[in-house]
Design an enzyme around this catalytic site. Structure first.
Site, PDB file in Angstrom:
ATOM      1  CB  SER A  72      -0.910   0.006   1.231  1.00 36.71           C
ATOM      2  OG  SER A  72      -0.133   0.194   2.404  1.00 36.71           O
ATOM      3  CB  THR A  73       0.138   4.813  -0.440  1.00 37.70           C
ATOM      4  OG1 THR A  73      -0.560   4.617  -1.671  1.00 37.70           O
ATOM      5  CG2 THR A  73       0.931   6.118  -0.511  1.00 37.70           C
TER       6      THR A  73
END
Length: 209
Positions: free
Chosen positions: A11-12
């Site tokens: 994920s970011t």
């Protein structure tokens, strides 16, 4: 088994954290595949959350598996694939139906083996239990509201499955907007066949609150 999909995801927020990087995931999968003699096809979702299965690379992987162009999907950690027991349960059911295998190295989930199938079945049973508990809590809340004289009901034509899924997502702590996004991703129909919005979710929940 000869050909597998090595699936990696970050994920970011996770991209800079140690132990969760793409290189570490790939190294773990490569080591496992080498020991088993598997050919690996790599697919990666970068900057994607595990809150939904609606990820480009994962959807490509599932289509590839369904077509029989690979025999298994392999992840270094189960949470790279899904953080939802219900999503994992649905993937496991799909794997059985379409005759491919699911392998999560960190937990020893390997549905090519009897032990791995047992672990996956236990996790699926936990997911089913979780759904039933949510359903019982929802039912109890509605009955309590009715006992207080509050008129409780769902929008006309909204299916029971759609209503149940909405309550499940909300019970997992998702915001109205995220519930709407997930329902749209799962193609759950609204009462009138339109698109889910945060306001739609809020209106349905407020009618029962």
């Amino acid at each position: 088994m000869n050909r597998v999909i090595g699936y990696t995801r970050v994920s970011t927020e996770e991209q800079g954290r140690s132990g969760l990087g793409l290189d570490a995931q790939r190294a773990a999968i490569e080591a496992h595949a080498t020991a088993k003699g598997w050919e690996v096809v790599w697919l990666t979702d970068e900057g994607k959350s595990a809150k939904s299965l609606d990820r480009p690379a994962l959807q490509t992987a599932l289509s590839t598996l369904k077509r029989g162009q690979a025999e298994a999907i392999v992840v270094a950690k189960l949470d790279r694939l899904s953080r939802s027991m219900q999503d994992f349960s649905s993937l496991f059911a799909r794997a059985k139906k379409e005759h491919w295998s699911l392998i999560a190295i960190d937990l020893g989930v390997d549905t090519t083996t009897a032990t791995g199938k047992l672990v996956a079945n236990v996790m699926g049973s936990v997911a089913e239990w979780e759904r039933e508990i949510i359903g019982e809590r929802t039912s109890a809340a509605l009955k309590a509201a009715q006992a207080r004289g509050i008129k409780v009901g769902r929008p006309r034509a909204l299916s029971r499955d759609a209503e149940t899924r909405l309550y499940e997502l909300r019970a997992h702590g998702l915001s109205f907007a995220k519930v709407a996004t997930q329902l749209n991703a799962e193609r759950v129909e609204t009462a009138h066949g339109g698109t889910w919005h945060a306001s739609t979710v809020a209106r349905i929940l407020n009618r029962a609150a």
